[in-house]
Design a protein around this motif. Structure first.
Motif, PDB file in Angstrom:
ATOM      1  N   VAL C  99       0.833  -1.211   0.000  1.00  0.00           N
ATOM      2  CA  VAL C  99       0.000   0.000   0.000  1.00  0.00           C
ATOM      3  C   VAL C  99       0.865   1.257   0.000  1.00  0.00           C
ATOM      4  CG1 VAL C  99      -1.680   1.310   1.337  1.00  0.00           C
ATOM      5  CG2 VAL C  99      -1.929  -1.172   1.080  1.00  0.00           C
ATOM      6  N   ALA C 100       1.869   1.270   0.876  1.00  0.00           N
ATOM      7  CA  ALA C 100       2.716   2.462   0.968  1.00  0.00           C
ATOM      8  C   ALA C 100       3.434   2.721  -0.353  1.00  0.00           C
ATOM      9  CB  ALA C 100       3.738   2.286   2.089  1.00  0.00           C
ATOM     10  N   GLU C 101       3.945   1.630  -0.958  1.00  0.00           N
ATOM     11  CA  GLU C 101       4.660   1.789  -2.234  1.00  0.00           C
ATOM     12  C   GLU C 101       3.721   2.282  -3.338  1.00  0.00           C
ATOM     13  OE1 GLU C 101       8.155  -1.611  -1.938  1.00  0.00           O
ATOM     14  OE2 GLU C 101       6.089  -2.236  -2.257  1.00  0.00           O
ATOM     15  N   ASN C 102       2.490   1.764  -3.310  1.00  0.00           N
ATOM     16  CA  ASN C 102       1.520   2.234  -4.290  1.00  0.00           C
ATOM     17  C   ASN C 102       1.291   3.738  -4.146  1.00  0.00           C
ATOM     18  OD1 ASN C 102      -0.168   0.651  -6.305  1.00  0.00           O
ATOM     19  ND2 ASN C 102       0.139  -0.841  -4.666  1.00  0.00           N
ATOM     20  N   GLU C 115       4.426  15.726   0.870  1.00  0.00           N
ATOM     21  CA  GLU C 115       3.613  15.967   2.064  1.00  0.00           C
ATOM     22  C   GLU C 115       2.177  15.481   1.891  1.00  0.00           C
ATOM     23  OE1 GLU C 115       6.774  17.767   1.158  1.00  0.00           O
ATOM     24  OE2 GLU C 115       5.158  19.062   0.441  1.00  0.00           O
ATOM     25  N   ARG C 116       1.740  15.357   0.656  1.00  0.00           N
ATOM     26  CA  ARG C 116       0.355  14.950   0.426  1.00  0.00           C
ATOM     27  C   ARG C 116       0.078  13.555   0.958  1.00  0.00           C
ATOM     28  NH1 ARG C 116      -3.724  16.950   0.249  1.00  0.00           N
ATOM     29  NH2 ARG C 116      -4.690  15.623  -1.313  1.00  0.00           N
ATOM     30  N   LEU C 117       1.138  12.720   0.987  1.00  0.00           N
ATOM     31  CA  LEU C 117       0.949  11.330   1.406  1.00  0.00           C
ATOM     32  C   LEU C 117       0.252  11.258   2.774  1.00  0.00           C
ATOM     33  CD1 LEU C 117       4.322   9.698   0.305  1.00  0.00           C
ATOM     34  CD2 LEU C 117       2.047   9.193  -0.570  1.00  0.00           C
ATOM     35  N   GLU C 118       0.826  12.014   3.701  1.00  0.00           N
ATOM     36  CA  GLU C 118       0.312  11.964   5.071  1.00  0.00           C
ATOM     37  C   GLU C 118      -1.169  12.332   5.110  1.00  0.00           C
ATOM     38  OE1 GLU C 118       1.750  13.694   9.302  1.00  0.00           O
ATOM     39  OE2 GLU C 118       3.083  13.924   7.584  1.00  0.00           O
ATOM     40  N   GLN C 125      -7.910   6.875   6.431  1.00  0.00           N
ATOM     41  CA  GLN C 125      -7.653   5.979   7.562  1.00  0.00           C
ATOM     42  C   GLN C 125      -6.915   4.717   7.121  1.00  0.00           C
ATOM     43  OE1 GLN C 125     -11.369   5.394   9.660  1.00  0.00           O
ATOM     44  NE2 GLN C 125     -11.945   7.518   9.277  1.00  0.00           N
ATOM     45  N   LEU C 126      -5.780   4.943   6.477  1.00  0.00           N
ATOM     46  CA  LEU C 126      -5.020   3.809   5.947  1.00  0.00           C
ATOM     47  C   LEU C 126      -3.786   3.492   6.787  1.00  0.00           C
ATOM     48  CD1 LEU C 126      -5.215   4.725   2.170  1.00  0.00           C
ATOM     49  CD2 LEU C 126      -6.432   2.892   3.335  1.00  0.00           C
ATOM     50  N   GLU C 127      -3.644   4.165   7.909  1.00  0.00           N
ATOM     51  CA  GLU C 127      -2.419   4.013   8.699  1.00  0.00           C
ATOM     52  C   GLU C 127      -2.085   2.555   8.989  1.00  0.00           C
ATOM     53  OE1 GLU C 127      -4.924   5.913   9.470  1.00  0.00           O
ATOM     54  OE2 GLU C 127      -4.282   7.959   9.873  1.00  0.00           O
ATOM     55  N   ASP C 128      -3.094   1.752   9.257  1.00  0.00           N
ATOM     56  CA  ASP C 128      -2.828   0.367   9.663  1.00  0.00           C
ATOM     57  C   ASP C 128      -2.545  -0.559   8.479  1.00  0.00           C
ATOM     58  OD1 ASP C 128      -3.291   1.205  12.172  1.00  0.00           O
ATOM     59  OD2 ASP C 128      -5.393   0.550  12.217  1.00  0.00           O
ATOM     60  N   TYR C 129      -2.739  -0.047   7.304  1.00  0.00           N
ATOM     61  CA  TYR C 129      -2.645  -0.947   6.149  1.00  0.00           C
ATOM     62  C   TYR C 129      -1.387  -0.731   5.310  1.00  0.00           C
ATOM     63  CZ  TYR C 129      -7.569  -1.646   7.196  1.00  0.00           C
ATOM     64  OH  TYR C 129      -8.741  -1.940   7.832  1.00  0.00           O
ATOM     65  N   LEU C 130      -0.551   0.210   5.721  1.00  0.00           N
ATOM     66  CA  LEU C 130       0.528   0.645   4.817  1.00  0.00           C
ATOM     67  C   LEU C 130       1.450  -0.483   4.376  1.00  0.00           C
ATOM     68  CD1 LEU C 130       1.422   4.088   6.391  1.00  0.00           C
ATOM     69  CD2 LEU C 130       0.160   3.609   4.294  1.00  0.00           C
ATOM     70  N   ARG C 131       1.671  -1.443   5.260  1.00  0.00           N
ATOM     71  CA  ARG C 131       2.611  -2.517   4.915  1.00  0.00           C
ATOM     72  C   ARG C 131       1.926  -3.693   4.223  1.00  0.00           C
ATOM     73  NH1 ARG C 131       6.425  -0.177   4.345  1.00  0.00           N
ATOM     74  NH2 ARG C 131       7.055   1.350   5.892  1.00  0.00           N
ATOM     75  N   GLU C 132       0.611  -3.613   4.112  1.00  0.00           N
ATOM     76  CA  GLU C 132      -0.129  -4.753   3.545  1.00  0.00           C
ATOM     77  C   GLU C 132       0.080  -4.853   2.036  1.00  0.00           C
ATOM     78  OE1 GLU C 132      -3.034  -6.565   5.012  1.00  0.00           O
ATOM     79  OE2 GLU C 132      -2.517  -5.911   7.047  1.00  0.00           O
ATOM     80  N   GLN C 143     -10.489  -0.012  -2.200  1.00  0.00           N
ATOM     81  CA  GLN C 143     -11.082   1.180  -2.807  1.00  0.00           C
ATOM     82  C   GLN C 143     -10.619   2.446  -2.090  1.00  0.00           C
ATOM     83  OE1 GLN C 143     -11.772   0.273  -5.579  1.00  0.00           O
ATOM     84  NE2 GLN C 143     -13.979   0.321  -5.952  1.00  0.00           N
ATOM     85  N   ARG C 144     -10.427   2.344  -0.791  1.00  0.00           N
ATOM     86  CA  ARG C 144      -9.914   3.512  -0.059  1.00  0.00           C
ATOM     87  C   ARG C 144      -8.510   3.867  -0.542  1.00  0.00           C
ATOM     88  NH1 ARG C 144     -11.440   1.087   5.573  1.00  0.00           N
ATOM     89  NH2 ARG C 144      -9.755   2.338   6.464  1.00  0.00           N
ATOM     90  N   VAL C 145      -7.685   2.814  -0.742  1.00  0.00           N
ATOM     91  CA  VAL C 145      -6.334   3.069  -1.249  1.00  0.00           C
ATOM     92  C   VAL C 145      -6.420   3.717  -2.633  1.00  0.00           C
ATOM     93  CG1 VAL C 145      -4.133   2.038  -1.919  1.00  0.00           C
ATOM     94  CG2 VAL C 145      -5.389   1.116   0.029  1.00  0.00           C
ATOM     95  N   ALA C 146      -7.313   3.165  -3.463  1.00  0.00           N
ATOM     96  CA  ALA C 146      -7.442   3.701  -4.816  1.00  0.00           C
ATOM     97  C   ALA C 146      -7.847   5.171  -4.778  1.00  0.00           C
ATOM     98  CB  ALA C 146      -8.472   2.880  -5.604  1.00  0.00           C
TER      99      ALA C 146
END
Lengths: 398, 384, 241
Positions: C99-102, C115-118, C125-132, C143-146
């Protein structure tokens, strides 16, 4: 510039995460270079399975036989001692050549008549044929020299005198560039370049189909990225990997397979850089318009041996019809293989490869220009035609 | 059951026709390669090796020597230069393959019966040329040396014939068997074309399993009660029909149009080719059973099929390879095929001799198909 | 979501004809998207929703017609792409990256500042998914990531295709909140949908049928849908087709 480097960075990650791409870019070149290197490792065709049919069985005929049985060229099969056996063994590939000393051999020599020996060789494979022929002629030449010297001395000539007679015209035969007649020096560099050529193309041509098959290409189309940023960003890792492989394979070839590499390092580096760029940009262009990676793999790999064979690298170039030469000049391989031989085997300088450098440079420009033709929009994807394995879909088990 | 077989047998042709890549690969590529290789090796025999002479002496004797070289078999004197440097340049540029330098004062030295050195230079960078050139040069050198030696002996009162015989006691009669004109096209073209053919066919065979199990329609076949064995058998037979049809066309063109030598019965050759086709197909099928995608399967089979041509000993002999490598590659079907096809077409080898290859093909096919069956049960297939 | 009153046109489509293969999917579509509104393109499967959205974005070549985005003809200038965001119907994130790399790669592709990433991570609310990795994500989180990727460059216009169809309620509410805030800031949204349940999140509906578009208010659209369904009494409604 930074954007481009960032794209390159992610291209590297794609490669690292895709087992197949990783193998093609990093493992396969050295593996195939090793495999082919071990094939040609002996560099010469020695120990030719050979028959000696001595119908005379005299001192003189055994002397002839000695020229063939000593030394490393021939490996005599002792079981074959008649013409019939020889013929059968030739047919079955047990031996690849033979010599027949006629019955009246020593008699004729004694009568001071000239005599003949028959040398047969298997010409269905000309690597056997040519080499046996050469070895046989060399052997008989040596025999004749010694015989003549002995004869003249038996006539009462002083050795120095007989030497004078025999060497009045002393032809010294010098073989330049490859005096040991090593097939490694003849073939192996070309083999390396075809490996780099095909695997380089195969690697970079995966880049756009990967995006299309993963449905991610649309984001590049919808992005404000400039085309050159996409082209260079995505090509850069392949250029670096390609040049690295070039250096690695040459190092391997020189140190382990004993490929002769002389000439200026700078020129070799220049050629390698141009060659890699020409391949990668050509590959990027193919990548843009290829249907999918299945179809590319099929076509590209099929072309490997034809590209090598028609390039004029082995079969002399001016014996090949112009149209075939023209086709072969569409590939960077033809330009590179010729230039590399000139630099490393013949030790020539820049002026002698200027034409090839120009050729490769033009290929880079053309490759870039063609790559730049892609538009940042696409034809809508049609699904109303029956097409098997066309478009981004092909059978996959996931 | 027969109906099921026939339905899938026919469908396979439709499938291949609609896969544009396969269609081109199977119909066009072998023919294109035949055209390409046929043209490339149109000059079939390497005679007329381009030669240059630098006569630095320009005496009667040196001119006589030059004319001897000019008459030599296989050497084609294309240029005369005035200096060693020019010869060197011509060889560097690849304009000539053989260079002869007759030194200054050659005639004068000959008159005085002082040995003189004539340099014969061969460009060794292209072996196809260099080996032939070395024999041609050796022959002409013999002639020159004998001639000059005879002159001396004659002057000393030797009888002419004895003198000749003394200096050239043994002559070679060389007989190239199976390819008497030493024709390069006879040696290479058939093998190269068959090599492309086998690669094209390998690409098709790489679709055997993954071409079904990798598609969404697979779920229907899998869940149906029909015999998968019959379905795959139909596919395999359809592939073999295509292999044999394409190779028949190629053989026809090679033997009838290009007049490559065919010394055995055509039926024998076709049967042998079919033996290979089955073995090759089994290899492709095996790979297609464990590959993740059709593209992977294609790449893996080609990673075998392309080097297999070099490894087969078709050009570089098996005997010259490291023993261990030669032992391993012996079991590749391509090795048996490229060896055997030469033995058959050029030497009309006996059944007894060829049986070893048939045995290899059969064994290979049995093992590969059996492994395929095992893997097919082990590897989870697509169901969604 | 309310309709803002000033009526500035951000996307203007005139006479759009689009052929896909041999089939003419769009037969002369006229459509305006106003600033600050959310316009839904409604159509059943195969009516050309996605075709229309991709044409409006300028990624598909069109047969004829003109499309202007923010006053520029998109055939002549691609500067508008800096101000666009896209969420596709088919999954189109980089499946081999996490997710983070995407998010980071999309930042590169869209030339957005770091800075937009943060900001988008926090909003969606993707904080918990970044490494997934992507295959391990639920559809809703995907869809949230998208959407997060689409919002990286602060687009003025968002084109989203079936973003909340069949997803979990939590993700749906996160996405709807983000979209509402996004529209509040004066941005616009063009979205494809095929489930009438969602019609009330929209300001207007562009009903796509037989290659033509008719504009309705959400209420009108819902009524028409009900009437159409009433005509097929015995069969099940295709609400979710």
């Amino acid at each position: 510039m930074r954007t481009m480097l960032n794209i390159a960075n992610y291209e590297v990650r794609h490669i690292l995460k895709d087992r197949v791409a990783f193998a093609i870019v990093f493992l396969a070149p050295l593996f195939f270079a090793f495999l082919m290197g071990s094939v040609y490792y002996s560099a010469a065709i020695n120990d030719v399975p050979f028959a000696l049919v001595d119908l005379d069985n005299s001192l003189a005929s055994r002397e002839v036989a000695d020229y063939f049985s000593t030394g490393q060229h021939f490996k005599i099969n002792p079981e074959i001692d008649t013409c019939e056996k020889m013929e059968k063994a030739m047919r079955e590939g047990i031996i690849r050549g033979g010599i027949v000393v006629p019955e009246d051999f020593s008699k004729k020599l004694a009568r001071k008549q000239s005599t003949e020996v028959l040398v047969v060789y298997d010409a269905s494979n000309l690597l056997w044929g040519y080499n046996i022929r050469k070895f046989a002629y060399e052997g008989m030449d040596e025999f004749n020299r010694r015989y003549a010297a002995a004869y003249l001395q038996s006539m009462g000539m002083h050795p120095a005198q007989s030497d004078e007679v025999l060497n009045l015209v002393n032809c010294s035969i010098m073989t330049w560039y490859n005096p040991t007649y090593s097939y490694i020096n003849f073939l192996y560099a070309g083999v390396i370049f075809i490996i780099l050529h095909q695997l380089g193309l195969l690697g970079v041509t995966l880049t756009i189909p990967r995006e299309k098959e993963g449905n991610t290409w649309i984001h590049y189309l919808a992005s404000p990225l400039e085309r050159w940023q996409i082209i260079f960003g995505k090509s850069l890792p392949y250029i670096i990997a390609g040049f690295f492989n070039y250096a690695l394979l040459l190092w391997f070839a020189h140190h382990f397979i004993l490929l002769k590499i002389e000439g200026s390092i700078l020129l070799i580096a220049l050629l390698g850089f141009l060659y890699t760029c020409a391949i990668i940009f050509l590959g990027f262009f193919i990548s843009l318009y290829a249907e999918n990676s299945l179809q590319i793999s099929r076509y590209l790999i099929l072309l490997s041996i034809p590209i090598f064979m028609i390039s004029g690298y082995t079969w002399p170039r001016y014996r090949i019809p112009g149209i075939i030469i023209a086709i072969s000049e569409l590939t960077p391989f033809t330009w590179m293989a010729e230039a590399f031989r000139k630099v490393t085997i013949k030790n020539l300088g820049f002026p002698d490869i200027a034409y090839n450098v120009l050729g490769l440079s033009i290929m880079i420009v053309i490759g870039l220009a063609l790559s730049g033709t892609f538009r940042k929009d696409r034809e809508p994807i049609a699904e109303d035609k029956i097409r098997v394995n066309g478009g981004p879909e092909y059978p996959r088990r996931v | 059951m027969l109906r099921l077989f026939y339905a899938f047998f026919r469908r396979e042709f439709t499938y291949i026709w609609r896969d544009r890549g396969l269609r081109v690969v199977l119909l066009v590529m072998p023919l294109l390669s035949l055209l390409l290789f046929g043209l490339a090796y149109r000059a079939q025999v390497l005679t007329d090796i381009p030669t240059a002479i630098a006569d630095l002496d320009r005496s009667a004797q040196s001119r006589a020597l030059a004319s001897d070289i000019k008459q030599a078999e296989n050497l084609d004197v294309v240029a005369y230069y005035n200096s060693y440097e020019e010869i060197k340049r011509a060889i560097e540029k690849g304009e000539v393959v053989v260079g002869v330098v007759i030194p200054e004062k050659f005639g004068q030295q000959q008159e005085l019966r002082r040995p003189t050195r004539v340099a014969m230079i061969i460009d060794g960078s292209n072996m196809v040329y260099a080996i032939n050139a070395s024999v041609a040069v050796l022959q002409v050198v013999r002639t020159i040396e004998v001639k000059s030696g005879v002159k001396v002996l004659l002057a000393q009162g030797e009888h002419m014939k004895d003198a000749m015989n003394a200096l050239m006691a043994v002559n070679i009669v060389d007989e190239p068997w199976f390819n008497p004109t030493i024709n390069y096209a006879f040696f290479l073209v058939l093998g190269l074309v068959l090599n492309i053919w086998q690669q094209c066919c390998t690409l098709l065979s790489a679709m055997t399993i993954i071409g079904e199990t990798g598609t969404r329609s697979w779920v229907h076949l899998k869940s149906s009660s029909r015999s998968l064995f019959i379905i795959f058998l139909a596919k395999i037979l359809a592939h073999l029909v295509i292999f044999m049809a394409t190779v028949a066309v190629l053989y026809g063109l090679c033997f009838e149009v290009l007049h490559l030598p065919l010394r055995c019965d055509f039926g024998k050759l076709m049967l042998f080719t079919m033996g290979f086709a089955v073995a090759m197909h089994s290899l492709g099928t095996l790979v297609s059973s464990f590959s993740r995608t059709a593209a992977d399967a294609s790449r893996i089979v080609m990673a075998i099929a392309v080097p297999a041509f070099v490894l087969s000993g078709f050009s570089w002999p098996l005997e010259a390879m490291p023993q261990i490598l030669a032992q391993v590659v012996k079991w590749l079907p391509q090795t048996g095929f490229f060896q055997g096809v030469i033995f058959l077409s050029m030497k009309d080898a006996s059944w007894a001799y060829m049986s070893q290859y048939y045995f290899q093909f059969l064994l290979f096919a049995l093992v590969a198909y059996a492994l395929t069956a095992v893997i097919f049960r082990l590897v989870p297939q697509k169901t969604s | 979501m309310k309709n803002t009153g000033d009526k500035e046109v951000v996307i203007s489509i005139r006479g759009l004809v689009q052929k896909v293969g041999k089939r003419t999917v769009l037969k002369g579509v006229d459509l305006d998207l106003y600033r600050g509104e959310c316009l839904g393109v409604f159509g059943l499967r195969g009516t050309g929703k996605t075709t229309l959205l991709h044409a409006a974005l300028g990624v598909d070549r069109i047969k004829s017609g003109t499309i202007e985005i923010l006053g520029q003809n998109i055939a002549k200038n691609q500067a508008y792409k800096k101000k666009m965001g896209l969420v596709t119907q088919q999954p189109s994130l980089f499946a081999d990256l996490n997710v983070a790399e995407n998010l980071d790669l999309f930042r590169v592709i869209k030339k957005a500042p770091f800075e937009r990433l943060e900001d988008v991570i926090q909003r969606l609310q993707l904080e918990d998914y970044l490494r997934e990795t992507l295959p391990s994500l639920q559809v809703g989180v995907y869809q949230r990531v998208a959407l997060a990727c689409a919002l990286l460059n602060r687009p003025e216009i968002l084109i989203i295709d079936e973003i909340i169809r069949d997803i979990d309620l939590e993700s749906r509410s996160v996405i709807l909140q983000v979209l509402e805030a996004y529209l509040e800031e004066g941005n616009s949204c063009l979205c494809g949908f095929s489930n009438m349940e969602h019609v009330h999140y929209l300001d207007r509906v562009a009903w796509l049928d037989d290659g033509m578009v008719k504009i309705y208010s959400p209420d009108e659209a819902e009524n028409i849908w009900k009437e159409l369904n009433a005509v097929i009494p015995k069969k099940r409604g295709e609400q979710d087709a």
